[in-house]
Design a protein around this motif. Sequence first.
Motif, PDB file in Angstrom:
ATOM      1  N   SER A 186       0.842  -1.193   0.000  1.00 41.68           N
ATOM      2  CA  SER A 186       0.000   0.000   0.000  1.00 41.68           C
ATOM      3  C   SER A 186       0.876   1.240   0.000  1.00 41.68           C
ATOM      4  CB  SER A 186      -0.896   0.006   1.237  1.00 41.68           C
ATOM      5  OG  SER A 186      -1.763  -1.095   1.233  1.00 41.68           O
TER       6      SER A 186
ATOM      7  N   THR B  76      -2.098   4.455  -4.283  1.00 45.04           N
ATOM      8  CA  THR B  76      -2.833   3.622  -3.333  1.00 45.04           C
ATOM      9  C   THR B  76      -2.106   2.304  -3.109  1.00 45.04           C
ATOM     10  OG1 THR B  76      -4.196   2.701  -5.117  1.00 45.04           O
ATOM     11  CG2 THR B  76      -5.052   4.633  -3.954  1.00 45.04           C
TER      12      THR B  76
ATOM     13  N   ARG C  46      -6.229   6.685  -7.479  1.00 44.91           N
ATOM     14  CA  ARG C  46      -7.690   6.567  -7.427  1.00 44.91           C
ATOM     15  C   ARG C  46      -8.317   7.926  -7.683  1.00 44.91           C
ATOM     16  NH1 ARG C  46     -11.093   2.563  -5.387  1.00 44.91           N
ATOM     17  NH2 ARG C  46      -9.247   1.406  -4.749  1.00 44.91           N
TER      18      ARG C  46
END
Length: 384
Positions: free
Chosen positions: A280, A286, A329
């Motif tokens: 992560s 992300t 994202r």
Amino acid sequence: MRSTATRQIFILAFLALTLLPGLQMATRWLPELTIDEQRTLAAPPSMAHPDRYLQQANSWFSDHFGFRALLIRLKATVDYRLFHVSDKVHVGRDGYLFYRSTLDIEKPAVDTYLGTHEAGVVEGVRRYAEALQQKGIGMVMVVNLLGDRFLPNKLPVSVTERPPLRRIDGLLDKLKQVPNVTFIDSTAILKEVEKTRPIFHRTDFHWNDPAAYPVAKGVVDAMSRAEGLADSTWTHPLRYETQSYSGGIARFMPLLRSPSEKSLFVTPSWQWPVGFTSVSGPAPYTDVSHVAPGNKGLLHPALFVGDSFMDAWMRNGMAAYFESSYRLRWGEGLRLSAITSAIPSDARWVAVQFIEVQQPALSAFADEADVTRAINMLETRPRP
């Protein structure tokens, strides 16, 4: 006598029901249910603003009286089970659920937006893809239509009677023609898949993972051809199973018991390359994946920019086919200049995915000034 006793019992019962919420609020003598209302409940009233004290007290009481969650759940359950309605969800046929906010607010807003900004979105995509191409970076694009477009016979009558919103179709037709963009037609792919198996969950907003498989494979197939490979690097077959599932829409409804379904889920059938790692972050990503040096037959590094529908690509093992992968994202404030600054120095691909109501994606490409800023950033970038 019987009539008097009945009246007294009724009065006592009514009095008890009236007093119980206050007693529960004061003592919390019974455990309370909870509800995820997607908002912050009112804080206790404060004399810091005496003119608003009564208003604050009323809001606080409305949000915290005893058995509030239980009563809300009881009402919602009666509405759903008996009348097939819900405050925040459209209850469709055969157990299909649809967010009201998506169908009632987001889709009309995007349709209106495209009425004045469609040309700007297309031009932004064209300019950015050309700038990427000049630096040896390919651009792949996937736009996902939502479940209501594939399942019109599952929608409630209150939705099917509305005028159709189809400006998104015009946008997709134009994006397919943009030079230097490899456009993967997810709609056409899913139309074929739905002939043999379900492609959307009943109790969730998302497509199921087996539906995402051929789209993710189509992306890798196209990249493999562009890199001059004789065969696609994607080699693993689709395998899936049926599992019990209660999705996000079902859990969003404040019922005593959330509805569930039998839905399709992928079972892993791919092999991770030697030294594959996935972590992560770090910001702004992300997640990031790498493989050990020396692995053969993999695609060049790629930056993936997408939303929660792209998560299903990764659950199909997509990262296994790249030397490195980086994910961003979509969200408010993510513009092409920020995406450009996040393109790794060795990246050869930018894969862009968004659902039809992903306003930040449309706004990013329609922002002429920021598109220019992103292109200027690319011009100073050395070729990989």
